[in-house]
Design an enzyme around this catalytic site. Structure first.
Site, PDB file in Angstrom:
ATOM      1  N   ASP A   8       5.805  -1.188   1.927  1.00 24.43           N
ATOM      2  CA  ASP A   8       5.679  -1.606   0.532  1.00 24.43           C
ATOM      3  C   ASP A   8       6.994  -1.664  -0.251  1.00 24.43           C
ATOM      4  O   ASP A   8       7.605  -0.630  -0.537  1.00 24.43           O
ATOM      5  CB  ASP A   8       4.748  -0.651  -0.217  1.00 24.43           C
ATOM      6  CG  ASP A   8       3.400  -0.492   0.455  1.00 24.43           C
ATOM      7  OD1 ASP A   8       2.388  -0.712  -0.213  1.00 24.43           O
ATOM      8  OD2 ASP A   8       3.368  -0.130   1.644  1.00 24.43           O
ATOM      9  N   ASN A  38       3.834  -4.452  -4.250  1.00 25.71           N
ATOM     10  CA  ASN A  38       4.358  -3.676  -5.380  1.00 25.71           C
ATOM     11  C   ASN A  38       5.722  -4.187  -5.831  1.00 25.71           C
ATOM     12  O   ASN A  38       6.442  -3.497  -6.546  1.00 25.71           O
ATOM     13  CB  ASN A  38       4.509  -2.198  -5.002  1.00 25.71           C
ATOM     14  CG  ASN A  38       3.200  -1.518  -4.658  1.00 25.71           C
ATOM     15  OD1 ASN A  38       3.053  -0.988  -3.566  1.00 25.71           O
ATOM     16  ND2 ASN A  38       2.249  -1.540  -5.565  1.00 25.71           N
ATOM     17  N   ASN A  65      -3.956  -4.223  -2.735  1.00 25.51           N
ATOM     18  CA  ASN A  65      -4.895  -4.110  -3.852  1.00 25.51           C
ATOM     19  C   ASN A  65      -4.347  -4.649  -5.168  1.00 25.51           C
ATOM     20  O   ASN A  65      -5.104  -4.877  -6.113  1.00 25.51           O
ATOM     21  CB  ASN A  65      -5.342  -2.654  -4.031  1.00 25.51           C
ATOM     22  CG  ASN A  65      -4.186  -1.706  -4.255  1.00 25.51           C
ATOM     23  OD1 ASN A  65      -3.234  -1.667  -3.477  1.00 25.51           O
ATOM     24  ND2 ASN A  65      -4.253  -0.917  -5.313  1.00 25.51           N
ATOM     25  N   HIS A  66      -3.011  -4.862  -5.254  1.00 26.73           N
ATOM     26  CA  HIS A  66      -2.434  -5.457  -6.463  1.00 26.73           C
ATOM     27  C   HIS A  66      -2.107  -6.935  -6.265  1.00 26.73           C
ATOM     28  O   HIS A  66      -1.276  -7.491  -6.984  1.00 26.73           O
ATOM     29  CB  HIS A  66      -1.164  -4.705  -6.871  1.00 26.73           C
ATOM     30  CG  HIS A  66      -1.402  -3.286  -7.276  1.00 26.73           C
ATOM     31  ND1 HIS A  66      -2.298  -2.931  -8.257  1.00 26.73           N
ATOM     32  CD2 HIS A  66      -0.863  -2.116  -6.824  1.00 26.73           C
ATOM     33  CE1 HIS A  66      -2.298  -1.619  -8.404  1.00 26.73           C
ATOM     34  NE2 HIS A  66      -1.451  -1.103  -7.550  1.00 26.73           N
ATOM     35  N   HIS A 153      -3.909  -2.102   4.594  1.00 25.63           N
ATOM     36  CA  HIS A 153      -3.517  -1.536   3.305  1.00 25.63           C
ATOM     37  C   HIS A 153      -4.660  -0.652   2.814  1.00 25.63           C
ATOM     38  O   HIS A 153      -5.668  -1.136   2.298  1.00 25.63           O
ATOM     39  CB  HIS A 153      -3.260  -2.683   2.319  1.00 25.63           C
ATOM     40  CG  HIS A 153      -2.450  -2.284   1.129  1.00 25.63           C
ATOM     41  ND1 HIS A 153      -1.079  -2.153   1.175  1.00 25.63           N
ATOM     42  CD2 HIS A 153      -2.812  -1.990  -0.138  1.00 25.63           C
ATOM     43  CE1 HIS A 153      -0.624  -1.814  -0.017  1.00 25.63           C
ATOM     44  NE2 HIS A 153      -1.665  -1.695  -0.826  1.00 25.63           N
ATOM     45  N   HIS A 178       0.367   1.223   1.762  1.00 26.70           N
ATOM     46  CA  HIS A 178      -0.261   1.623   0.496  1.00 26.70           C
ATOM     47  C   HIS A 178       0.105   3.022   0.033  1.00 26.70           C
ATOM     48  O   HIS A 178       0.307   3.236  -1.162  1.00 26.70           O
ATOM     49  CB  HIS A 178      -1.788   1.493   0.543  1.00 26.70           C
ATOM     50  CG  HIS A 178      -2.458   1.903  -0.747  1.00 26.70           C
ATOM     51  ND1 HIS A 178      -2.275   1.206  -1.933  1.00 26.70           N
ATOM     52  CD2 HIS A 178      -3.280   2.948  -1.046  1.00 26.70           C
ATOM     53  CE1 HIS A 178      -2.980   1.806  -2.894  1.00 26.70           C
ATOM     54  NE2 HIS A 178      -3.577   2.859  -2.386  1.00 26.70           N
TER      55      HIS A 178
END
Length: 262
Positions: A8, A38, A65-66, A153, A178
């Site tokens: 990440d 991220n 998730n983002h 993730h 993650h």
């Protein structure tokens, strides 16, 4: 085929260290995959971050998730020729933008090999998406994928390990992202599947998983919400794994970590 997977990328410090170190690391791998969910201020991916990563030598960008935090990503996903982005596979809505897997023709010393990169999102302590285990089973029914590399993730180490064993001998690698802390369980599972529960963070070294230290500390002290931001100043670190693949199965995996001086 030798694949470099980088964990990440977090905020501007992560983008900086990626841009500085990847041109050198690029010569040690045939293909580079980077999780960038991220990269934009700690949340999501924007065009500036994607362009810089591709310029530095990244071949494929995975998310998490983002994924939908910035509008840029919706536009980039429509330009598949320019932006090789793979978002989580296990969205059940057929209208979800982008793709959950992508196949590349990778040039190696031995010739050209087919590599499919898959991004999955876990469900334990995460969003309630479709079952990632079933999604992978369905995808692996195809016979045109070549070598398969999975970025899982997910939050829970148990879910990541379960996925590793579920796919053991069926894919070349399952690498977790993650949680931003590199794990020491690097190994090759039965059947030639490289595995590590989490590749780790590429971002601020003096931080709490990428965020400035004061916000998280105050949250734990006061039991109340506090604003988080990308940690500023100080060195950045880069974490990832090199995976050696032969005949669609892993023959070696090695953790890699670099920390800037200062």
């Amino acid at each position: 085929m030798r694949v470099l997977f980088i964990g990440d990328v977090f905020g501007q410090p992560g983008r900086r260290v990626l841009g500085a170190q990847l041109p050198t690391l690029r010569g040690q791998a045939d293909f580079v995959i980077v999780n960038m969910e991220n990269a934009a201020g700690g949340f999501g991916l924007h065009r500036e971050a994607a362009d810089a990563a591709l310029k530095a030598g990244v071949h494929c960008i995975t998310l998490g998730n983002h994924a939908w935090h910035h509008k840029d990503v919706y536009v980039m996903m429509q330009d598949e020729g320019t932006y090789p982005i793979v978002r989580p596979l296990n969205y059940s809505d057929p209208g979800t933008p982008g793709v959950g897997w992508r196949t590349f023709n990778v040039k190696t010393a031995a010739g050209t090999e087919k590599l499919t990169v898959v991004n999955l999102l876990g469900r334990v302590f995460m969003e309630a998406l479709a079952n990632p285990f079933r999604a992978m089973d369905e995808l692996l029914e195809r016979n045109d994928l070549g070598t398969v590399f999975v970025d899982f993730h997910a939050e829970a180490t148990s879910e990541k390990q379960a996925m590793g064993w579920h796919l053991a001998g069926r894919v070349a690698a399952v690498i977790g992202t993650h949680t931003h802390v590199p794990t020491a369980d690097t190994r090759i599972l039965e059947g030639g599947t490289a595995y590590q529960t989490d590749a780790g963070l590429t971002g601020p070294h003096h931080s709490v998983i990428g965020s400035g230290r004061d916000g998280p500390i105050q949250k734990f002290l006061t039991e109340r919400p506090h604003r988080y931001g990308v940690a500023e100043g100080g060195p950045a670190e880069l974490n990832g794994v090199f995976v050696q693949i032969e005949g669609g199965r892993a023959t070696g995996i090695e953790r890699y970590r670099y920390v800037e001086e200062g």
